[in-house]
Design a protein around this motif. Sequence first.
Motif, PDB file in Angstrom:
ATOM      1  N   THR A  99      -2.595  -1.908   6.558  1.00 12.83           N
ATOM      2  CA  THR A  99      -2.678  -0.491   6.224  1.00 12.83           C
ATOM      3  C   THR A  99      -1.938   0.318   7.281  1.00 12.83           C
ATOM      4  O   THR A  99      -1.278   1.313   6.979  1.00 12.83           O
ATOM      5  N   ASP A 116     -12.259   0.476   8.342  1.00 11.41           N
ATOM      6  CA  ASP A 116     -11.343  -0.652   8.399  1.00 11.41           C
ATOM      7  C   ASP A 116     -12.108  -1.969   8.426  1.00 11.41           C
ATOM      8  O   ASP A 116     -13.141  -2.102   9.099  1.00 11.41           O
ATOM      9  N   GLU A 164      -0.315   3.780  -3.013  1.00 13.97           N
ATOM     10  CA  GLU A 164      -1.065   4.961  -2.642  1.00 13.97           C
ATOM     11  C   GLU A 164      -0.402   6.237  -3.141  1.00 13.97           C
ATOM     12  O   GLU A 164      -0.998   7.300  -3.143  1.00 13.97           O
ATOM     13  N   PHE A 179      -6.427  -2.787   8.771  1.00 14.86           N
ATOM     14  CA  PHE A 179      -6.456  -3.020   7.332  1.00 14.86           C
ATOM     15  C   PHE A 179      -7.767  -2.498   6.765  1.00 14.86           C
ATOM     16  O   PHE A 179      -8.844  -2.769   7.299  1.00 14.86           O
ATOM     17  N   ARG A 180      -7.647  -1.765   5.651  1.00 17.28           N
ATOM     18  CA  ARG A 180      -8.817  -1.220   4.965  1.00 17.28           C
ATOM     19  C   ARG A 180      -8.720  -1.553   3.485  1.00 17.28           C
ATOM     20  O   ARG A 180      -7.703  -1.301   2.844  1.00 17.28           O
ATOM     21  N   SER A 237       0.821  -1.209   0.000  1.00 19.00           N
ATOM     22  CA  SER A 237       0.000   0.000   0.000  1.00 19.00           C
ATOM     23  C   SER A 237       0.855   1.257   0.000  1.00 19.00           C
ATOM     24  O   SER A 237       0.472   2.286  -0.548  1.00 19.00           O
TER      25      SER A 237
END
Length: 657
Positions: free
Chosen positions: A455, A416, A367, A408-409, A363
């Motif tokens: 995340t 989440d 991102e 975590f999402r 991520s």
Amino acid sequence: MSEKKEKDKNENDEKKNPYQHEYSVFSNVKYILGKIRHYCPILIGLMITGIFSHSIEQYLASFIGKFVIDIVQVQSSNVQKDLAPLIHILLIACSVELVIMLMNAITGNRCWYYMIYTRMKVITERVKKALSMNYQMFEEPDVLDMEQKAQQATGGNVNGVEGMMHNIYDLGINAVVLLITLTTVVVLDWRMLIVLGVVGLLQHLFFLYTVKKDRREVWDKLAPTWRKIDYMQQSVQNFDYAKDIRLFSMKDWLSEKQHEVLMEKQDKMLYSRTLWIYNSAFAHGLSVISTAVIYAVMIFAVVDKNLSIGNFTLYLGLAMNFTSAMTNALNTLGTIKKNSHDVSYFRSFIDMQTEERPGESFSALTEKKEEESDDIIKKSNENPDLPHEFLPIPKTDSYTFTFRNVCFRYAGARQDALHNLNITFSAGERLAVVGLNGAGKTTFVKLLCRLYDPTEGEILLNGVDIRLFKRNEYYRLFAPVFQNVELFAFPMAENVSMLTPDQTDRDKSRECLIQSGLGDKLAELKDGVDTELLKIIYEDGIDLSGGEKQKLALARALYKNAPIMVLDEPTAALDALAEYNLYCNFDKIIGNKSAVYISHRLSSTRFCHHIAMFENGEMVEYGTHEELLHKDGAYAEMFRIQSQYYKEEGKEAVFSE
């Protein structure tokens, strides 16, 4: 469609895929030539030979025509006709023509074959890339779109990767013809070169405009539609869906859905065809102008310069070849640019970052904007607190996992799926993770197995962040059994070992199948562990029932013999009592290995050391079975509700408080 939906759809269509790169045409041509040189170097020699033989063929007829006409004119003025020179020139011409035709047939045929061969190798590259990608990436629509576009770039003979090979070949032929015929045009009238050049340039510019518009308005927007079409085709043809489709009378509804998706494609394709009809009409109109200019110049040359009939034939043929070669060359350049977009899609997919640097999560890379990713990697390489290479997995039989403030999402989610999780899973321990559907149990397993990265927070293996280990080496620690069991069209032994035939121990596969409860099934099969599964490749292949598939999955886990066993609701198709008995049997088989049992039922909790109760993405209770019953919280309530199902032949519940 409402105005808002239409607006959202247009915004999605225009949104740039963050994984997509646009490489220059020159870079893509060099890339394709590199693939040819790597996979099939003989193709380079064949293409060079074919370029010269095909270009010679295009103007050979003009020279033969000139010589024949000149000889006929000379002989017609002689009293005594001598046909020997004419026969000689015809024999020579036929021989040369035959040789050239044979060369063209051989080089053309072999070039097509080797271009297809090279594309097959490139397809293998794409498949390997897809198989090596992080699991988490395949849940991203942008990644799926890039994979679909890469598939389209390698899916045909005249587009994308192979299309550019043909373009390079055709451009070479036209370039040689242009060089040879250019002198003719200049000798006749240099002003004709300007007129023909302007006409060709106008054709080329309109061609490029059509290519760009076609790409932007049609092909770039078709990737989601291709995915929908593939999904619909798989759904209506997949045997697993057949019962529901028939019993719920879904035929008409699914047909309508498929029709809607196909209409999306048809509308785009119809628009594309319309664009190319306009381009063709424009090109033919300009071709009429160029042909008229050539004839005007030739007639002027005959009248004013006393051009002979033979030379008239030669110059006319060469001028026409020049015009045709120039138009084809310019259009080929436009087609190269069109196919270059497809090659860029393929390269973008192949170049996609799929393995992070030590200490970086997936991520953290995705991102950020694509141009920032290299900076992130550079900074991580320069960070003295992080190793520059992945660490080896500890060589020990004792593995302890610690979740420290893990969140975590899922991409695009508003909250989440797992929030602020703190838990330690010790070596040799049996851990039961329970909760209702959607509580976060499967997300926990995927984080533990590192199919996902947190995340926020970190997961430690023996005190070391698991992101400092190579994924593939980390995967070897786990023998998973998931709820959805996928069979492969291989023999049963290989479906257990998940290895190639030469690496598969058939006796071990048989033993694992018997231990998992498929001994009676094996005894029924004539070929035993060599029995082919599914009827996709072999007509005598067999399928397994839902319960048999789950037992085969247990056999896979036993065969892998990894330190940590993970059972993610593999017995959902069984009744509560059968599930309990299977868990007890499996627990005895795995001995002292660590094990995680995931379930929304409580069959596994009595023989587990600890129980983690999840609700709404959070761990709400943790302890032993007795401790949680004494606490009289969410677990105790769930256990009381389910305990009535654990009875056998009217006896008391297997579980009791």
